[in-house]
Design a protein around this motif. Structure first.
Motif, PDB file in Angstrom:
ATOM      1  N   ALA A 171     -23.782 -25.072  27.027  1.00 57.14           N
ATOM      2  CA  ALA A 171     -24.406 -24.008  26.183  1.00 57.14           C
ATOM      3  C   ALA A 171     -24.888 -24.462  24.693  1.00 57.14           C
ATOM      4  O   ALA A 171     -25.781 -24.352  24.227  1.00 57.14           O
ATOM      5  N   ALA A 172     -24.023 -25.523  24.261  1.00 57.31           N
ATOM      6  CA  ALA A 172     -24.121 -26.372  23.046  1.00 57.31           C
ATOM      7  C   ALA A 172     -25.439 -27.137  23.314  1.00 57.31           C
ATOM      8  O   ALA A 172     -26.281 -27.210  22.389  1.00 57.31           O
ATOM      9  N   ALA A 173     -25.546 -27.856  24.246  1.00 58.56           N
ATOM     10  CA  ALA A 173     -26.501 -28.731  24.272  1.00 58.56           C
ATOM     11  C   ALA A 173     -27.827 -28.122  24.683  1.00 58.56           C
ATOM     12  O   ALA A 173     -29.098 -28.617  24.049  1.00 58.56           O
ATOM     13  N   ASP A 174     -28.020 -26.770  25.117  1.00 58.47           N
ATOM     14  CA  ASP A 174     -29.215 -26.150  25.263  1.00 58.47           C
ATOM     15  C   ASP A 174     -29.585 -25.448  23.920  1.00 58.47           C
ATOM     16  O   ASP A 174     -30.502 -24.439  23.770  1.00 58.47           O
ATOM     17  N   GLY A 175     -28.581 -25.441  22.725  1.00 52.79           N
ATOM     18  CA  GLY A 175     -28.699 -24.784  21.558  1.00 52.79           C
ATOM     19  C   GLY A 175     -28.545 -23.280  21.597  1.00 52.79           C
ATOM     20  O   GLY A 175     -28.710 -22.736  20.817  1.00 52.79           O
ATOM     21  N   ARG A 176     -27.591 -22.925  22.670  1.00 57.50           N
ATOM     22  CA  ARG A 176     -27.217 -21.569  22.823  1.00 57.50           C
ATOM     23  C   ARG A 176     -26.262 -21.085  21.768  1.00 57.50           C
ATOM     24  O   ARG A 176     -26.173 -19.990  21.312  1.00 57.50           O
ATOM     25  N   VAL A 177     -25.363 -22.247  21.583  1.00 56.32           N
ATOM     26  CA  VAL A 177     -24.089 -21.884  20.658  1.00 56.32           C
ATOM     27  C   VAL A 177     -23.986 -23.483  19.776  1.00 56.32           C
ATOM     28  O   VAL A 177     -24.354 -24.421  20.079  1.00 56.32           O
ATOM     29  N   PRO A 178     -23.345 -23.013  18.737  1.00 53.84           N
ATOM     30  CA  PRO A 178     -23.304 -24.267  17.862  1.00 53.84           C
ATOM     31  C   PRO A 178     -22.166 -25.309  18.487  1.00 53.84           C
ATOM     32  O   PRO A 178     -21.487 -24.752  19.115  1.00 53.84           O
ATOM     33  N   ALA A 179     -22.487 -26.753  18.347  1.00 56.88           N
ATOM     34  CA  ALA A 179     -21.724 -27.565  19.029  1.00 56.88           C
ATOM     35  C   ALA A 179     -20.181 -27.242  18.572  1.00 56.88           C
ATOM     36  O   ALA A 179     -19.192 -27.605  19.401  1.00 56.88           O
ATOM     37  N   ALA A 180     -19.922 -27.307  17.118  1.00 53.86           N
ATOM     38  CA  ALA A 180     -18.609 -26.827  16.707  1.00 53.86           C
ATOM     39  C   ALA A 180     -17.798 -25.794  17.244  1.00 53.86           C
ATOM     40  O   ALA A 180     -16.620 -25.976  17.715  1.00 53.86           O
ATOM     41  N   GLU A 181     -18.462 -24.730  17.788  1.00 50.41           N
ATOM     42  CA  GLU A 181     -17.859 -23.762  18.301  1.00 50.41           C
ATOM     43  C   GLU A 181     -17.386 -24.005  19.779  1.00 50.41           C
ATOM     44  O   GLU A 181     -16.281 -23.718  20.130  1.00 50.41           O
ATOM     45  N   ALA A 182     -18.282 -24.814  20.504  1.00 46.78           N
ATOM     46  CA  ALA A 182     -17.922 -25.233  21.745  1.00 46.78           C
ATOM     47  C   ALA A 182     -16.820 -26.147  21.970  1.00 46.78           C
ATOM     48  O   ALA A 182     -15.987 -26.147  22.528  1.00 46.78           O
ATOM     49  N   GLU A 183     -16.668 -26.973  20.764  1.00 47.54           N
ATOM     50  CA  GLU A 183     -15.583 -28.176  20.749  1.00 47.54           C
ATOM     51  C   GLU A 183     -14.487 -27.461  20.578  1.00 47.54           C
ATOM     52  O   GLU A 183     -13.265 -27.848  20.906  1.00 47.54           O
ATOM     53  N   LYS A 184     -14.379 -26.249  19.542  1.00 44.08           N
ATOM     54  CA  LYS A 184     -13.264 -25.465  19.160  1.00 44.08           C
ATOM     55  C   LYS A 184     -12.560 -25.023  20.379  1.00 44.08           C
ATOM     56  O   LYS A 184     -11.502 -24.918  20.486  1.00 44.08           O
ATOM     57  N   PHE A 185     -13.440 -24.372  21.217  1.00 43.71           N
ATOM     58  CA  PHE A 185     -13.049 -23.718  22.573  1.00 43.71           C
ATOM     59  C   PHE A 185     -12.478 -24.848  23.535  1.00 43.71           C
ATOM     60  O   PHE A 185     -11.344 -24.593  23.983  1.00 43.71           O
ATOM     61  N   VAL A 186     -13.106 -26.083  23.581  1.00 51.71           N
ATOM     62  CA  VAL A 186     -12.619 -27.183  24.248  1.00 51.71           C
ATOM     63  C   VAL A 186     -11.094 -27.648  23.886  1.00 51.71           C
ATOM     64  O   VAL A 186     -10.283 -27.848  24.484  1.00 51.71           O
ATOM     65  N   ALA A 187     -11.053 -27.544  22.599  1.00 51.08           N
ATOM     66  CA  ALA A 187      -9.432 -27.723  21.928  1.00 51.08           C
ATOM     67  C   ALA A 187      -8.469 -26.718  22.308  1.00 51.08           C
ATOM     68  O   ALA A 187      -7.451 -27.162  22.552  1.00 51.08           O
ATOM     69  N   GLU A 188      -8.801 -25.516  22.546  1.00 50.38           N
ATOM     70  CA  GLU A 188      -7.999 -24.410  23.063  1.00 50.38           C
ATOM     71  C   GLU A 188      -7.364 -25.062  24.390  1.00 50.38           C
ATOM     72  O   GLU A 188      -6.278 -24.691  24.849  1.00 50.38           O
ATOM     73  N   ILE A 189      -8.376 -25.321  25.287  1.00 49.29           N
ATOM     74  CA  ILE A 189      -8.262 -25.902  26.741  1.00 49.29           C
ATOM     75  C   ILE A 189      -7.298 -27.011  26.595  1.00 49.29           C
ATOM     76  O   ILE A 189      -6.167 -27.188  27.473  1.00 49.29           O
ATOM     77  N   GLY A 190      -7.556 -27.636  25.784  1.00 51.92           N
ATOM     78  CA  GLY A 190      -6.800 -29.193  25.413  1.00 51.92           C
ATOM     79  C   GLY A 190      -5.320 -28.648  24.861  1.00 51.92           C
ATOM     80  O   GLY A 190      -4.518 -29.545  25.319  1.00 51.92           O
ATOM     81  N   TRP A 191      -5.108 -27.738  24.205  1.00 52.01           N
ATOM     82  CA  TRP A 191      -3.627 -27.222  23.953  1.00 52.01           C
ATOM     83  C   TRP A 191      -3.107 -26.866  25.269  1.00 52.01           C
ATOM     84  O   TRP A 191      -1.959 -27.273  25.258  1.00 52.01           O
ATOM     85  N   ARG A 192      -3.802 -26.364  26.022  1.00 47.01           N
ATOM     86  CA  ARG A 192      -2.916 -25.709  27.458  1.00 47.01           C
ATOM     87  C   ARG A 192      -2.587 -27.047  28.233  1.00 47.01           C
ATOM     88  O   ARG A 192      -1.445 -26.930  28.542  1.00 47.01           O
TER      89      ARG A 192
END
Length: 487
Positions: A263-284
């Protein structure tokens, strides 16, 4: 039952991997070109592995969804209840199966149990094979420069992403061959819904693989664009709500990561938002790796000096917290949301956990046990790690002296009161100015709002300033012990 060696079926042992797509054990079972026996065993012999009441509610629905998916492919889910090894042996005897394929569990007791079962069966000629189907990386594979487990999240997450590659996507098979003979228990006889009381009437979830994909799709279109800010506002639908789906393995953890980054690569969401979500999965992921490396975390403080904490453990305070009757509206709203839905917003989880541990000085293990029983997404590693994080006793933990002011937290993250008014309806008429501290409202304001403190809504069980002072004094004991140990 007697079969030729090449026709011996493979037992596919489902546990926390209740999906058909991206399921490594299923992929390898299908590759054998042999009949497959999908089985789920309800093993209630170990207290450490026993799901809580809300998790059992979810399990009921998820198993039904998995069975429907299997039946659509010419197969079915075989249900058994009892000791896992005994039930596997019984199924082997009934079918002449000579192999058991599974996706590993990494919680301490489950990991040890699986190893014991595999060794016992392999000694008798049954091939036991396991894969990682629940985490991004196998615990023990992400280590620091000294070859030791990480104790701090940021470098762990950085190394995880730099060294771990997503496996190729594996679609659910079109068809599966399952012999008709093995008997299955009736899930209706398992009684997985909570009783005495059954509080699940308000659970608004769609367990199962399709439900997981629907939740991901909804999040990508709704919450991801402003995730970093929206995830802190409990009245907003800005979080993914994927946690129970991830816990039960209804979706691979790689899929949300790839979807967010796409979604970030397609420009649908900001890359920083996508990575913040990825970090939450990383915390798990961090929580799972920590618990695997330090299994004592379930019972003792990760930082041993915190076991000296002088807990008050007042039973009445604990009960007021559980029931959402503390007199602090944001705390009570969170606890009532939990009871009504089997879920609690992440920001509010931190607030209510801090209140229990620091305002009430109730041992974090009591809160962890309540969450484990009432959360549909109760995950041992995440639950223990997050509670210890709030208590200050965990790895990379929040400092103990960081004591949330529940009134300030409510005003900051529920400024318009929508969250509190939903879950604490007796305060609906209280104006925003006093909503998060109704005991400070003038008598005429409470009268107009039809609120009588102590009757319609409780007075605070503890004064914030007093609680903060008491918590810091307790911390002093921990600090003194740490100093005595030469830390």
């Amino acid at each position: 039952m007697t079969t030729e060696a090449g026709d011996c079926p493979v037992i596919l042992w489902f546990r926390q991997d209740l999906r058909l797509a991206d399921n490594p054990a299923l992929v390898h079972a299908v590759a054998t070109d042999r009949p497959i026996l999908p089985v789920y065993i309800l093993d209630q012999g170990s207290a450490a592995l026993q799901p809580g009441a809300a998790s059992l509610w979810w399990l009921d629905k998820s198993l039904r969804a998995l069975d429907a998916s299997l039946r659509a492919r010419g197969s079915r889910l075989i249900l058994r209840r009892g000791d896992s090894e005994a039930e596997l042996r019984r199924l082997i005897d009934e079918t002449d199966a000579d192999a058991v394929f599974l996706n590993r569990r990494f919680e301490p007791d489950a990991f040890a149990r699986d190893a014991d079962i595999a060794h016992a069966l392999q000694a008798e000629g049954v091939d036991c094979k396991g894969w990682n189907g629940t985490l991004l990386a196998r615990p023990g594979s992400v280590l620091n420069g000294s070859g030791q487990p990480y104790r701090v999240f940021t470098p762990f997450h950085r190394t995880l992403l730099a060294t771990t590659v997503a496996p190729p996507h594996a679609a659910a098979p079109d068809a599966l061959a399952t012999p008709p003979e093995p008997a299955s228990e009736d899930i209706n006889a398992w009684g997985l819904h909570p009783t005495r009381p059954d509080w699940s009437g308000g659970f608004d979830w769609t367990p199962g693989e399709a439900g997981a994909q629907a939740a991901l799709t909804a999040f990508l279109s709704r919450g991801l664009k402003s995730y970093s800010a929206g995830r802190d506002i409990p009245a907003e639908l800005a979080t993914s709500r994927l946690s129970p789906h991830l816990h039960f393995g209804e979706i691979s953890p790689w899929r949300p990561i790839e979807a967010a980054r796409s979604a970030a690569a397609d420009g649908r969401v900001p890359a920083a938002e996508a990575e913040k979500f990825v970090a939450e999965i990383g915390w798990r992921e961090f929580s799972a790796h920590l618990l695997h490396a330090f299994p004592q975390m379930t019972d003792t403080a990760f930082r041993p000096e915190y076991d000296a904490m002088p807990w008050r453990n007042n039973a009445a305070d604990l009960e007021a917290w559980k029931r959402g009757r503390t007199g602090y509206p944001i705390v009570d709203a969170g606890m009532r949301e939990l009871w009504a839905t089997g879920f609690m917003h992440n920001r509010v989880r931190m607030i209510v956990a801090s209140f229990l541990v620091k305002h009430l000085l109730v041992d974090w293990r009591a809160g962890e046990a309540w969450f484990r029983d009432t959360l549909v997404d109760a995950d041992l590693a995440s639950n223990v790690q997050n509670w210890q994080w709030v208590a200050g006793s965990g790895a990379d933990a929040s400092p103990y002296f960081r004591i949330f002011n529940p009134t300030a937290q409510g005003r900051k993250f529920d400024a318009d009161g929508r969250y509190v008014r939903r879950w604490v309806p007796e305060l609906r008429g209280v104006p925003d100015r006093w909503l998060h501290a109704p005991w400070t409202a003038p008598p005429e304001v409470l009268r107009d709002a039809r609120v009588s403190l102590g009757a319609d809504y409780p007075r605070p069980v503890v004064d914030h300033d007093l609680a903060r002072k008491r918590a810091l004094e307790a911390l002093g004991i921990v600090v003194a012990r740490r100093a005595g140990q030469g830390d």
